[in-house]
Write a protein that holds these residues in place. Sequence first.
Motif: not given
Lengths: 428, 275, 308
Positions: B160, B162, C14, C86-87, C167-176, C180
């Motif tokens: 989950g 992103r 990761r 996914p990866d 692609v260039e990574l901007v940020e990784v966001r935690d799951p809400e 999930v």
Amino acid sequence: MPEVDAVVVGAGPAGSAAALELARAGRSVILLERGPFPGSKNVYGGVVYGRVLDEVLPEWWREVPVQRWVTRRSTMVLTDHQALTVDFRTEDWGSAPYNGMTTYRADFDSWLAGKAVEAGARLVTSTVATDVLREDGRVVGVRTDRPDGDIRARVVIAADGVNSFLAKQAGLLPGTDPEHQTLGVKETLSLPRGTIDERFQLSGDQGADFEVLGGTGEIAGGGFLYTNRDTVSVGVVLSLTGLAESGRRPEDVLADLKAHPAIAPYLRGAELKEYSAHLIPEGGYRSMPPLSTPGMLVTGDAAAMCLAAGIWLEGVNFALGSGLAAGRTAAEAVENGGGLEGYRQRLEGNFVLADHKRLQRAPGLVLSDRVQQQYPKVLCDFAQGVFTVGNPAPKPGLGKLFRDTAARHGVRLRQLAADAWTGLRTFG
Amino acid sequence: MRVAVAVSRSWQRVEVDPLTGALGSGHRGETPAEHAALEHALRLAERTGGQVHAITAGPADAEGGVRDALAAGAHRATRIDLDTPCEPHAVAHGGSAADALAAAAADADLVLCGDRSADGGTGATPAFLAAHLGAAQALGVLHLELDGDRLLAHRRLDRGAREVLRLPSPAVVSVEGGLRLRRASLPAVLAAQDAEIDVVPWTPAPPRGDVVSTRARRPRPRACPPPSGHSAHQRVLELTGALVDRTPPTVVGPLDAAEAADELLSYLERHGYRP
Amino acid sequence: MNALPEVLAVVVVRDGALPSGADETVAEAGGAVLLTGTGTVRAAKELTAARATWTVESSHVVPGSLAATLAPLLDEVRVVLLPASPDGRDLAPRLAFTTGRPLHAGAVRCGTSTADLSRVDDAVELRVRFDGPVVVTLAPGVRGVGRPLAPPEPVEITAAPAEVLDVELVEVRDPEPETVELTEAGRILGGGAGLVRRGEDGAAVMRTLTAVAAWLGASAGATRVVTDAGWAGHDRQIGTTGVVVDPELYVAFGISGATQHTGGLGRPEHVVSINTDPSCPMTAMADLGIIADAPEVLRELDRRRRDA
Ligand SMILES: Cc1cc2nc3c(=O)[nH]c(=O)nc-3n(C[C@H](O)[C@H](O)[C@H](O)COP(=O)(O)OP(=O)(O)OC[C@H]3O[C@@H](n4cnc5c(N)ncnc54)[C@H](O)[C@@H]3O)c2cc1C
Ligand SMILES: Cc1cc2nc3c(=O)[nH]c(=O)nc-3n(C[C@H](O)[C@H](O)[C@H](O)COP(=O)(O)OP(=O)(O)OC[C@H]3O[C@@H](n4cnc5c(N)ncnc54)[C@H](O)[C@@H]3O)c2cc1C
Ligand SMILES: Nc1ncnc2c1ncn2[C@@H]1O[C@H](COP(=O)(O)O)[C@@H](O)[C@H]1O
């Protein structure tokens, strides 16, 4: 706003036939279908009597998407624990020009609409006709649910099926009429091809068509069982009023039929693939709406042209027949600026209204309590009486046995004679 | 911005005979994800004054898909003439249309795809397409936004999480469904029926006949860690969970809504799901 | 021992975290694994199925460059096996393309010369045979792992990072929690036909269920009746033809518990069923059956959520 000679609403058999006829006459025609492709939303039992296709395409059987050719027809009379079957088979129906075929509607409807498109009709799918456009009391086009969705047409053909929304909008259908409609529910079940061949005693592309009288419990109606290549279709047709009174769910009634000792062995081990339900206009000749109004024709189920009378459940051939007639009438009217009155005459002149006129009493008779509840029991008990060997009691005289059986079920011979007479006049 | 959209005309209803594994197929069409890709493309083109090029690799009846795209507002449509019948080999090997698509998408700044085609696709096509084009890739994107003149893509990761990615040009993006395609106007639908579609002939790579069997799927047994008990009896108990403490099943009610909510929340509390 | 074996798992990590299906993939590959990405050495200690581990650390997790970096190392490896996370799904086609191998995606079993691929929503299994080098991805959750092994000391390989457009990574966001992916959710509230009254807007009801679920730290799932009606996305459908989940807690609102539904439910430790029918299968398998009107209960929970 697009302007065309004709717009046909509904790409079922009736609509595609009408569009095909118009396009062949060189008329510009738009065929509207609400589903993503023709046949995607259509439900029916599974047998098409295709002879009327002779008017569409010579040797249509070479390319029509058929599942099996019906060479065996059985009519079963059921009580809850008995079955009396009249079984007929003929090799004649297994070769051209054929009689009936089982086919999937998604395939059949797409095929037929494809013929219309080939001839020059423009098929627009995923589009719902939401209203008729009128001027001075005349229908002059339809409104659809797309942006800028109005279409002007010199003739509108309503081929949108039972409970036609268009016919209602044009004031031709007073409203929904549960008395004259039945609910058809159907399951498609998978079975290996070889198993179907074995159980139904078929080979190659032969198919079977079983019609069932009785077997729907206390609800007036009937049932059917058809074979496809590697599926079977089993369904019941139920009186809407009877269903409402019984408080039962249609799928339960179907489950009971499937569990009947005369039906269950055909279905053992089959896996459910699809369940569907649809209304059937069943009033026949006597419940048909006016078939035209200035600027608009009504055809197929929209005009209640389905023939549902016990041993027959035929709607597709009537839809095709009336659709072709509607297309022809519209093409002529556009060409010589005339009216649409010729449509009814055309239909009277061919099987569509001729059959319906002849069978106009059938729906009432077939759905009557006696035919539904008492006669199956009388027939089955009588057969059981004839075939039961009751030694040491001597065999009964058949006439007495029949009278006794009838009396036991409260059937008076005078009624029976009257119904037989109606039956003869109806079907004879 | 020149945006290409790849819409497949894949089998919508692939049926598998549960006994023999034989494949049957129904109608062809696009997936909701491809429609979402198209909607993204149309929006981006509107915002950047760009052009949308709808591409499909398929047989003649695949033109339905790109005509729908034209009706919705795409500027140009190409069909690469390539048929993939519904047979085991084609179903096994996703991504085989990528080289054909690359030929038509070579001039695009951005190629949008669906995340999976309908007939059991694996979502590999967009990655192969990126490889062919030497483009960057972002697969399984949920959300696209413009940040100045660059695109940001939000992509689903494990569990989950992103990631937000900034896309260079050229890039290939596959999106999940969700965004609804706009409804084409009736005149546009009719116009699209007559629109010109470029047809590119294509010779597909020879099929690799490597599928040796087809059958209905049956899950394989799962390995689990061996039980650690000392006696066989204990190990059996451990494996079957026979004597493990369980909450005794309770049925309460009929309750009204407030009582039922209390019952549920206190159950969650008892079992440590709520503070 | 720099020589890589014939069959090798390649797992993208990761920040030292292994993806789902990592150990299964390693087990399927016979215990040999190459970890790549960021925090590989840390991740190597988390493996439970590895017998031999190599690591190739990179500065970013981007598929184009990773593929180009790894390709030269894999010459001797016949079967490259990645988890279909996914990866893994991102990298596998790029690796296949760069090394000129066929890709067999979505396998449920992989041997040294055959792989079984699951297709058409898990309805069919196709066996492919290969005699040359291949890239295969393995669907997570298909095989499980046996007895845990102590993680071996990883062998670090330094590879020259390749320059490829990425692609260039901007940020990784935690799951809400509510987003999930259901498959990984530990707590699920499921909505069935009984949760939506006739004529009610089912989509709105499912949104409420999602909100209540989030409040309880859970995700929302649904039965096919609900997803078919378009009240929830198909990714929310739990069952044999939907997603297979494995939560600890399952709360069923108006769900009858058809086998096709419960077949995708895993083995939740705690099951609650809210249903008007005390004898439906869902309630029968529940630890707590609450006989109540599900739509009303949901409304009540939503009220409390707002007040909280
Ligand atoms: C269970 C069951 C079993 C049956 N078995 C048989 C059988 O074995 N043999 C047989 O011959 N007949 C059978 N019938 C009857 C047969 O299905 C119908 O008589 C026949 O389909 C009528 O054709 P039609 O073209 O008039 O209408 P339909 O086939 O109903 O086609 C109407 C079309 O119009 C479209 N439409 C409707 N409204 C709109 C709108 N507003 N805008 C755009 N498009 C619209 C619909 O999507 C549809 O495609 C059966 C029916 C049922 C329900
Ligand atoms: C090949 C195949 C594959 C399938 N795959 C799946 C799948 O992957 N996932 C799936 O979910 N289904 C699947 N199904 C469908 C499955 O068989 C069931 O039809 C479905 O799961 C039933 O969903 P339901 O419980 O929401 O509805 P129902 O069975 O209609 O149950 C509704 C329940 O709600 C209760 N209820 C009614 N009103 C209320 C109220 N006011 N308050 C509380 N309770 C109420 C009823 O008592 C009933 O128990 C599949 C079917 C087939 C044939
Ligand atoms: N034959 C094709 N023509 C056009 N686009 C395709 C084709 N095959 C795949 N795609 C695109 O690639 C995506 C993923 O497909 P797949 O790899 O088959 O799962 C689809 O959603 C399409 O956008």
